[in-house]
Design a protein around this motif. Structure first.
Motif, short mmCIF file in Angstrom:
data_model
loop_
_atom_site.label_atom_id
_atom_site.label_comp_id
_atom_site.label_asym_id
_atom_site.label_seq_id
_atom_site.Cartn_x
_atom_site.Cartn_y
_atom_site.Cartn_z
N ALA A 44 0.85 -1.20 0.00
CA ALA A 44 0.00 0.00 0.00
C ALA A 44 0.87 1.24 0.00
N ALA A 45 0.35 2.31 -0.58
CA ALA A 45 1.08 3.58 -0.61
C ALA A 45 1.11 4.21 0.78
N GLU A 46 1.88 5.27 0.92
CA GLU A 46 1.91 6.00 2.17
C GLU A 46 0.52 6.61 2.45
N PRO A 47 0.16 6.80 3.72
CA PRO A 47 -1.20 7.26 4.08
C PRO A 47 -1.65 8.51 3.33
N ASP A 48 -0.81 9.52 3.23
CA ASP A 48 -1.23 10.75 2.56
C ASP A 48 -1.49 10.52 1.07
N SER A 49 -0.59 9.76 0.46
CA SER A 49 -0.75 9.44 -0.96
C SER A 49 -1.99 8.58 -1.17
N LEU A 50 -2.21 7.66 -0.24
CA LEU A 50 -3.37 6.77 -0.34
C LEU A 50 -4.67 7.54 -0.18
N ARG A 51 -4.67 8.54 0.72
CA ARG A 51 -5.88 9.35 0.90
C ARG A 51 -6.23 10.07 -0.39
N ILE A 52 -5.21 10.56 -1.08
CA ILE A 52 -5.44 11.25 -2.36
C ILE A 52 -6.01 10.26 -3.39
N SER A 53 -5.46 9.04 -3.40
CA SER A 53 -5.96 8.02 -4.34
C SER A 53 -7.42 7.69 -4.05
N ILE A 54 -7.75 7.55 -2.77
CA ILE A 54 -9.14 7.24 -2.39
C ILE A 54 -10.07 8.36 -2.86
N SER A 55 -9.63 9.60 -2.68
CA SER A 55 -10.43 10.74 -3.12
C SER A 55 -10.65 10.70 -4.63
N ARG A 56 -9.60 10.39 -5.37
CA ARG A 56 -9.72 10.34 -6.84
C ARG A 56 -10.59 9.17 -7.29
N TRP A 57 -10.47 8.02 -6.61
CA TRP A 57 -11.33 6.88 -6.95
C TRP A 57 -12.80 7.24 -6.71
N GLU A 58 -13.05 7.91 -5.59
CA GLU A 58 -14.43 8.26 -5.25
C GLU A 58 -15.02 9.28 -6.23
N ARG A 59 -14.18 10.15 -6.74
CA ARG A 59 -14.66 11.15 -7.70
C ARG A 59 -14.69 10.63 -9.13
N GLY A 60 -14.19 9.41 -9.32
CA GLY A 60 -14.18 8.82 -10.65
C GLY A 60 -13.07 9.32 -11.55
N GLU A 61 -12.08 10.00 -10.97
CA GLU A 61 -10.98 10.54 -11.77
C GLU A 61 -10.00 9.44 -12.17
N HIS A 62 -9.87 8.43 -11.31
CA HIS A 62 -9.02 7.29 -11.60
C HIS A 62 -9.78 6.02 -11.25
N THR A 63 -9.41 4.91 -11.88
CA THR A 63 -10.02 3.62 -11.59
C THR A 63 -8.99 2.73 -10.90
N PRO A 64 -9.31 2.18 -9.74
CA PRO A 64 -8.34 1.32 -9.05
C PRO A 64 -8.08 0.04 -9.85
N ASP A 65 -6.83 -0.42 -9.82
CA ASP A 65 -6.51 -1.65 -10.53
C ASP A 65 -7.02 -2.85 -9.73
N GLU A 66 -6.76 -4.07 -10.23
CA GLU A 66 -7.32 -5.27 -9.61
C GLU A 66 -6.85 -5.46 -8.17
N GLN A 67 -5.58 -5.19 -7.89
CA GLN A 67 -5.10 -5.35 -6.51
C GLN A 67 -5.79 -4.36 -5.58
N ASN A 68 -5.92 -3.13 -6.01
CA ASN A 68 -6.62 -2.15 -5.19
C ASN A 68 -8.09 -2.50 -5.01
N ARG A 69 -8.71 -3.02 -6.07
CA ARG A 69 -10.12 -3.43 -5.96
C ARG A 69 -10.27 -4.59 -4.98
N LYS A 70 -9.29 -5.48 -4.98
CA LYS A 70 -9.35 -6.61 -4.04
C LYS A 70 -9.34 -6.10 -2.60
N VAL A 71 -8.50 -5.11 -2.32
CA VAL A 71 -8.46 -4.53 -0.97
C VAL A 71 -9.77 -3.82 -0.67
#
Length: 388
Positions: A44-71
């Protein structure tokens, strides 16, 4: 009237709703994500970086890959579809014919031995569910049902279809119960409907009665105990059933009657369940039913708890000493939840608090949102929530 025009609010994404349902901020979700990723041995990425990823996934700006989707599936105990992470692949002309031919050829290899293997897979998932809960089995359960359902949809042989339908009826009911425990009521309802349809195709009134009986719990969960009572009576009317199933249906009727506030009906139903309960080992032809004296006593104690009957504590304590605590963790968590409720009703806050802590720990381990909600609703006057 003049003023600044406010921009329209964006609809909350399914991923954001899943987080919001847990009451987490994005930072808290990042911490939980890190914990789950560690359990799955996924970096997993560092907490701050991960929080940004979560925000982008929730806004639909990025799509999580299969490993992230599994988590994410494990984190929220929801499917990709429920998390809004699925998309239909673009079809290429000519591919459909080849795909259909391949699926028909694959299903043509299904025989009695393979159907037996599918059946054993359902039983393996059931045993794991009783011990570890549904949260860790979501991917396996979904894949299992998808595979059996796919073969059933591409088989033209009556014997193979009947065998696959039997497996699907059992697996669908199990998946429905898991989804209900995870707080995914709509998914549960769909699985129960699938189980009923499969049981009807298989010509199995026992499996149909079981699926209807379990679906009745979805009605209880949404606050319709009278509807649950009607459903369980319909399931019983499909009989005659084997004694173990008759006992199970009667005990469920007792629970629903208690939820409806009918003490007399509830006690009579549990007396009937005790009468039909076979002595000795479980019925191997009904692997989806785990009911013996200890479980029936626990069930009766739970119903008495709903009725505010002080006798509940005696039944539940007896069941606590008799139940196989290593193999039935969900049942154990429910038992502690019922004991906490019963002690709260009698005003014994110390005992109630002890059982709340035990139940909460077990419910968290197995990801039972249904039990966690029940624990949150136990009234303990004068006791602050942080003291729990």
């Amino acid at each position: 009237m003049t003023g600044t025009r406010r921009a329209p609010l964006l609809a909350q994404s399914a991923l954001a709703r899943a987080r919001d349902t847990r009451g987490w901020t994005q930072q808290a979700a990042a911490r939980e994500y890190t914990r789950v990723a560690s359990e799955l041995n996924i970096p997993a990425a560092e907490p701050d970086s991960l929080r940004i990823s979560i925000s982008r996934w929730e806004r639909g700006e990025h799509t999580p890959d299969e490993q992230n989707r599994k988590v994410l599936r494990r984190l929220y105990n929801l499917t990709d579809e429920e998390l809004g992470l699925t998309s239909r692949p673009r079809l290429i002309l000519g591919d459909e014919t080849a795909e259909l031919a391949a699926r028909l050829a694959s299903t043509a290899r299904v025989d009695v031995a393979l159907i037996g293997a599918f059946d054993q897979q359902t039983q393996s998932l059931r045993l794991q569910d009783r011990t570890f809960g549904a949260a860790s089995l979501l991917d396996q359960m979904s894949a299992h049902i998808h595979q059996v359902q796919g073969h059933l949809g591409h088989s033209m042989t009556s014997g193979v279809r009947a065998g696959l339908a039997r497996v699907l009826a059992d697996a669908g009911a199990l998946a429905g119960w898991q989804a209900l425990d995870a707080g995914a009521a709509m998914r549960a309802w769909e699985h129960f409907n699938l189980a009923k349809t499969a049981a009807r195709e298989a010509g199995e009134p026992i499996l149909l009665a079981h699926a209807i009986g379990e679906q009745a719990y979805a009605l209880l969960e949404v606050g319709d105990p009278h509807g649950a009572l009607d459903a369980i009576k319909c399931a019983a009317a499909l009989g005659p059933h084997p004694p173990l199933l008759t006992a199970w249906l009667a005990a469920a009727e007792g629970e629903f009657a208690a939820a409806s506030g009918s003490t007399t009906m509830a006690l009579r139903a549990f007396d009937r369940a005790q009468h039909f309960l076979p002595a000795g080992s479980a019925d191997e032809s009904l692997p989806f039913l785990a009911l013996n004296d200890a479980h029936l006593t626990r069930w009766r104690g739970s119903a008495l708890t709903r009725l505010g009957n002080p006798e509940a504590i005696e039944d539940l304590t007896h069941a606590l000493n008799a139940i196989d605590q290593g193999s039935f963790v969900r049942a154990l968590a429910g038992l502690h939840t019922d004991l906490a409720t019963a002690y709260a009703v009698t005003g014994d806050r110390d005992q109630a608090r002890t059982h709340i802590r035990l139940a909460r720990s077990l419910a968290a381990q197995i990801g039972s949102q249904r039990l966690l909600r029940r624990l949150d609703s136990i009234p303990l006057p004068g006791l602050a929530s942080q003291d729990l």
